[in-house]
Design a protein around this motif. Sequence first.
Motif, PDB file in Angstrom:
ATOM      1  N   LEU A  47     -23.613 -10.805  22.409  1.00 57.79           N
ATOM      2  CA  LEU A  47     -23.207 -12.061  21.988  1.00 57.79           C
ATOM      3  C   LEU A  47     -23.966 -13.060  22.588  1.00 57.79           C
ATOM      4  CD1 LEU A  47     -19.326 -11.610  21.757  1.00 57.79           C
ATOM      5  CD2 LEU A  47     -20.983 -11.763  19.744  1.00 57.79           C
ATOM      6  N   GLN A  48     -24.249 -12.895  24.039  1.00 54.21           N
ATOM      7  CA  GLN A  48     -25.028 -13.918  24.874  1.00 54.21           C
ATOM      8  C   GLN A  48     -26.396 -14.123  24.360  1.00 54.21           C
ATOM      9  OE1 GLN A  48     -24.213 -16.005  27.017  1.00 54.21           O
ATOM     10  NE2 GLN A  48     -25.522 -15.892  28.915  1.00 54.21           N
ATOM     11  N   THR A  49     -27.040 -13.006  24.033  1.00 56.17           N
ATOM     12  CA  THR A  49     -28.353 -13.172  23.584  1.00 56.17           C
ATOM     13  C   THR A  49     -28.572 -13.887  22.166  1.00 56.17           C
ATOM     14  OG1 THR A  49     -29.031 -11.071  24.574  1.00 56.17           O
ATOM     15  CG2 THR A  49     -30.508 -11.727  23.018  1.00 56.17           C
ATOM     16  N   ALA A  50     -27.596 -13.485  21.446  1.00 58.74           N
ATOM     17  CA  ALA A  50     -27.537 -13.851  19.844  1.00 58.74           C
ATOM     18  C   ALA A  50     -27.171 -15.502  19.954  1.00 58.74           C
ATOM     19  CB  ALA A  50     -26.437 -13.258  19.116  1.00 58.74           C
ATOM     20  N   PHE A  55     -28.826 -21.103  19.540  1.00 60.35           N
ATOM     21  CA  PHE A  55     -28.787 -22.203  20.196  1.00 60.35           C
ATOM     22  C   PHE A  55     -30.508 -22.890  20.036  1.00 60.35           C
ATOM     23  CE2 PHE A  55     -30.011 -24.979  24.038  1.00 60.35           C
ATOM     24  CZ  PHE A  55     -29.192 -25.824  23.722  1.00 60.35           C
ATOM     25  N   PHE A  56     -31.073 -21.891  20.451  1.00 59.54           N
ATOM     26  CA  PHE A  56     -32.905 -22.161  20.373  1.00 59.54           C
ATOM     27  C   PHE A  56     -33.319 -22.660  19.182  1.00 59.54           C
ATOM     28  CE2 PHE A  56     -37.200 -20.345  19.785  1.00 59.54           C
ATOM     29  CZ  PHE A  56     -38.048 -21.416  20.421  1.00 59.54           C
ATOM     30  N   ALA A  57     -32.714 -21.924  18.011  1.00 61.14           N
ATOM     31  CA  ALA A  57     -33.079 -22.285  16.492  1.00 61.14           C
ATOM     32  C   ALA A  57     -32.611 -23.527  16.311  1.00 61.14           C
ATOM     33  CB  ALA A  57     -32.644 -21.323  15.664  1.00 61.14           C
ATOM     34  N   LEU A  58     -31.437 -23.908  16.738  1.00 63.59           N
ATOM     35  CA  LEU A  58     -30.708 -25.141  16.302  1.00 63.59           C
ATOM     36  C   LEU A  58     -31.582 -26.413  17.097  1.00 63.59           C
ATOM     37  CD1 LEU A  58     -28.384 -26.453  14.827  1.00 63.59           C
ATOM     38  CD2 LEU A  58     -26.886 -26.287  16.897  1.00 63.59           C
ATOM     39  N   SER A  82     -33.105 -23.459  26.077  1.00 63.72           N
ATOM     40  CA  SER A  82     -32.349 -22.363  25.890  1.00 63.72           C
ATOM     41  C   SER A  82     -32.273 -21.466  27.153  1.00 63.72           C
ATOM     42  CB  SER A  82     -32.898 -21.655  24.700  1.00 63.72           C
ATOM     43  OG  SER A  82     -33.006 -22.461  23.627  1.00 63.72           O
ATOM     44  N   LEU A  83     -33.552 -21.126  27.796  1.00 60.75           N
ATOM     45  CA  LEU A  83     -33.617 -20.368  28.897  1.00 60.75           C
ATOM     46  C   LEU A  83     -32.626 -20.609  29.982  1.00 60.75           C
ATOM     47  CD1 LEU A  83     -34.810 -17.553  30.077  1.00 60.75           C
ATOM     48  CD2 LEU A  83     -36.610 -18.972  30.872  1.00 60.75           C
ATOM     49  N   ILE A  84     -32.564 -21.933  30.213  1.00 61.64           N
ATOM     50  CA  ILE A  84     -31.726 -22.481  31.500  1.00 61.64           C
ATOM     51  C   ILE A  84     -30.345 -22.255  31.121  1.00 61.64           C
ATOM     52  CG2 ILE A  84     -30.747 -24.535  32.407  1.00 61.64           C
ATOM     53  CD1 ILE A  84     -33.822 -25.750  32.230  1.00 61.64           C
ATOM     54  N   GLY A  85     -30.056 -22.735  29.794  1.00 60.96           N
ATOM     55  CA  GLY A  85     -28.537 -22.280  29.357  1.00 60.96           C
ATOM     56  C   GLY A  85     -28.117 -20.772  29.572  1.00 60.96           C
ATOM     57  N   PHE A  86     -29.098 -19.910  29.115  1.00 58.39           N
ATOM     58  CA  PHE A  86     -28.821 -18.488  29.179  1.00 58.39           C
ATOM     59  C   PHE A  86     -28.735 -18.081  30.711  1.00 58.39           C
ATOM     60  CE2 PHE A  86     -30.254 -14.105  29.637  1.00 58.39           C
ATOM     61  CZ  PHE A  86     -29.635 -13.441  28.802  1.00 58.39           C
ATOM     62  N   LEU A  87     -29.560 -18.646  31.309  1.00 53.90           N
ATOM     63  CA  LEU A  87     -29.522 -17.900  32.833  1.00 53.90           C
ATOM     64  C   LEU A  87     -28.221 -18.604  33.593  1.00 53.90           C
ATOM     65  CD1 LEU A  87     -33.361 -18.296  33.835  1.00 53.90           C
ATOM     66  CD2 LEU A  87     -31.892 -16.443  33.580  1.00 53.90           C
ATOM     67  N   THR A  88     -28.041 -20.132  33.234  1.00 52.54           N
ATOM     68  CA  THR A  88     -26.966 -20.555  33.907  1.00 52.54           C
ATOM     69  C   THR A  88     -25.672 -19.736  33.558  1.00 52.54           C
ATOM     70  OG1 THR A  88     -27.821 -22.799  33.829  1.00 52.54           O
ATOM     71  CG2 THR A  88     -25.664 -22.773  34.120  1.00 52.54           C
ATOM     72  N   ALA A  93     -21.800 -18.882  35.363  1.00 56.20           N
ATOM     73  CA  ALA A  93     -20.407 -19.055  34.460  1.00 56.20           C
ATOM     74  C   ALA A  93     -19.867 -17.602  34.505  1.00 56.20           C
ATOM     75  CB  ALA A  93     -20.890 -19.507  33.262  1.00 56.20           C
ATOM     76  N   ARG A  94     -20.473 -16.762  34.238  1.00 54.72           N
ATOM     77  CA  ARG A  94     -19.683 -15.360  34.057  1.00 54.72           C
ATOM     78  C   ARG A  94     -18.919 -14.816  35.197  1.00 54.72           C
ATOM     79  NH1 ARG A  94     -22.385  -9.234  32.533  1.00 54.72           N
ATOM     80  NH2 ARG A  94     -20.241  -8.691  31.555  1.00 54.72           N
ATOM     81  N   PRO A  95     -19.590 -14.548  36.216  1.00 55.71           N
ATOM     82  CA  PRO A  95     -19.001 -14.309  37.584  1.00 55.71           C
ATOM     83  C   PRO A  95     -17.804 -15.247  37.903  1.00 55.71           C
ATOM     84  CG  PRO A  95     -21.093 -14.922  38.170  1.00 55.71           C
ATOM     85  CD  PRO A  95     -21.088 -14.853  36.650  1.00 55.71           C
ATOM     86  N   ILE A  96     -18.073 -16.449  37.871  1.00 57.04           N
ATOM     87  CA  ILE A  96     -17.033 -17.661  38.249  1.00 57.04           C
ATOM     88  C   ILE A  96     -15.794 -17.556  37.247  1.00 57.04           C
ATOM     89  CG2 ILE A  96     -16.565 -20.053  38.209  1.00 57.04           C
ATOM     90  CD1 ILE A  96     -19.381 -20.395  39.244  1.00 57.04           C
ATOM     91  N   TYR A  97     -16.338 -17.355  36.095  1.00 60.05           N
ATOM     92  CA  TYR A  97     -15.071 -17.225  35.119  1.00 60.05           C
ATOM     93  C   TYR A  97     -14.151 -16.115  35.173  1.00 60.05           C
ATOM     94  CZ  TYR A  97     -17.109 -21.499  32.797  1.00 60.05           C
ATOM     95  OH  TYR A  97     -17.545 -22.843  32.331  1.00 60.05           O
ATOM     96  N   ARG A  98     -15.112 -14.722  35.367  1.00 57.52           N
ATOM     97  CA  ARG A  98     -14.549 -13.647  35.596  1.00 57.52           C
ATOM     98  C   ARG A  98     -13.462 -13.663  36.768  1.00 57.52           C
ATOM     99  NH1 ARG A  98     -18.618  -9.139  36.660  1.00 57.52           N
ATOM    100  NH2 ARG A  98     -18.991  -9.141  34.495  1.00 57.52           N
ATOM    101  N   PHE A  99     -13.967 -14.365  37.681  1.00 54.15           N
ATOM    102  CA  PHE A  99     -12.853 -14.543  39.063  1.00 54.15           C
ATOM    103  C   PHE A  99     -11.740 -15.458  38.479  1.00 54.15           C
ATOM    104  CE2 PHE A  99     -11.707 -17.323  42.497  1.00 54.15           C
ATOM    105  CZ  PHE A  99     -11.283 -16.336  43.385  1.00 54.15           C
TER     106      PHE A  99
END
Length: 401
Positions: A47-50, A55-58, A82-88, A93-99
């Motif tokens: 889902l993250q990659t897709a 977003f890149f296409a848009l 798009s790469l900045i959003g993907f890495l951020t 975001a993922r580990p913070i939200y997981r916590f």
Amino acid sequence: MNKPETVKMSAADIAPDRAGPFISDQGRSRQWMNWFFADKGRMFWILQTAGWLGFFALHILSVSTFVAGRTSIALLYSAASSLIGFLTTSILARPIYRFARRQGPILILSIVIISTIAMAVLMSAMKAQTFGFLIGQEWMELNGDNLGTINYLLLLLPSMPANLFLLGSWAGFYFGINYYLKLRNEMERTILSARLADQAQLKMLRYQLNPHFLFNTLNAISTLVLEQDGKQANAMLTQLSAFLRYSLDSDPLQKTTLAEEVRALELYLAIEKTRFGDRLTVTFDIEEETKDAYVPSLILQPAIENAIKYAIAQMESGGEITIIAKREGGALVLKVCDNGLNAPEDPAALLRNVKTGVGLVNMRDRLNYLYQGRAEFSLCHVDPQGLCVSLRMPFENRGQK
């Protein structure tokens, strides 16, 4: 029922590649959905990659085409954004939200709001640096002149709403999908617990072997031994052993053919005929086409035991038990009838009697569990005397597997 066997399920039976909300469904699409939902980590990266590719296409269609005229610099900026959003979202975001998901409602809201704002500022700064690297820092000075400030954070304000919206949307998807998966897992555990509880109930009903039967059989064997009738006692022990072996080996959650059921009942009745001798006559009236029909294992044994205990045992002679099996359209009808003298005028009263109705209630409850309302259980008075226990269930055989 389409299948004669009751489906058994436990947590260990759910293979990793089959887990998901479509466990019982077949077909390539359902198998693909099972594979997709089976592993949360795999689902996240897909889902993250897709999502960021979308977003890149848009971004290319909206910013690079209509704002910058689809230049090479604009395309590079779309890729960098798009790469900045993907890495951020992946690294921060993922580990913070997981916590945050493991915290209470107030704390989770505070963590999400503060971290999302902080990450939006970071994304704005990273995009500004990328934009400056691609076209030069003159844009920063021009932007400062337009805003009337040289404060770096204030210069990032124009791009903040878009990044906040982007991260907020990502957070919504992240928490929504995770809570959906949590709810789905809870529902699966609830369904599994209910199935296991039903299976435990079925096993309890099926293994509820009346201790009076064992007591009377062992007492009869003891009497034969005292009378030094070793041959008869040995025959009775062999019959008891064979019946108990069948009873314990047969799975209460599975069904067996009526022919095998009749053989088991013959073992049981052979023991009783040894006890009662000429006082008991057994007649099997089994239609040939019903012999390969599937029935719950030892479903008729409680009815026969009830007939022997409350009818045959009360008679000095002439006791009769008739076991009937016939097909009526798409239904299999089984009956156990006796000619006992003490059959009540209202046979249904037996089910309300805690002393005499245990075995009959056992049969009724097993039918309800196995056929979910598609089977019938009834009691009727037989003229001139006696009681008949009748079971009606869907006709199933090997051809319907």
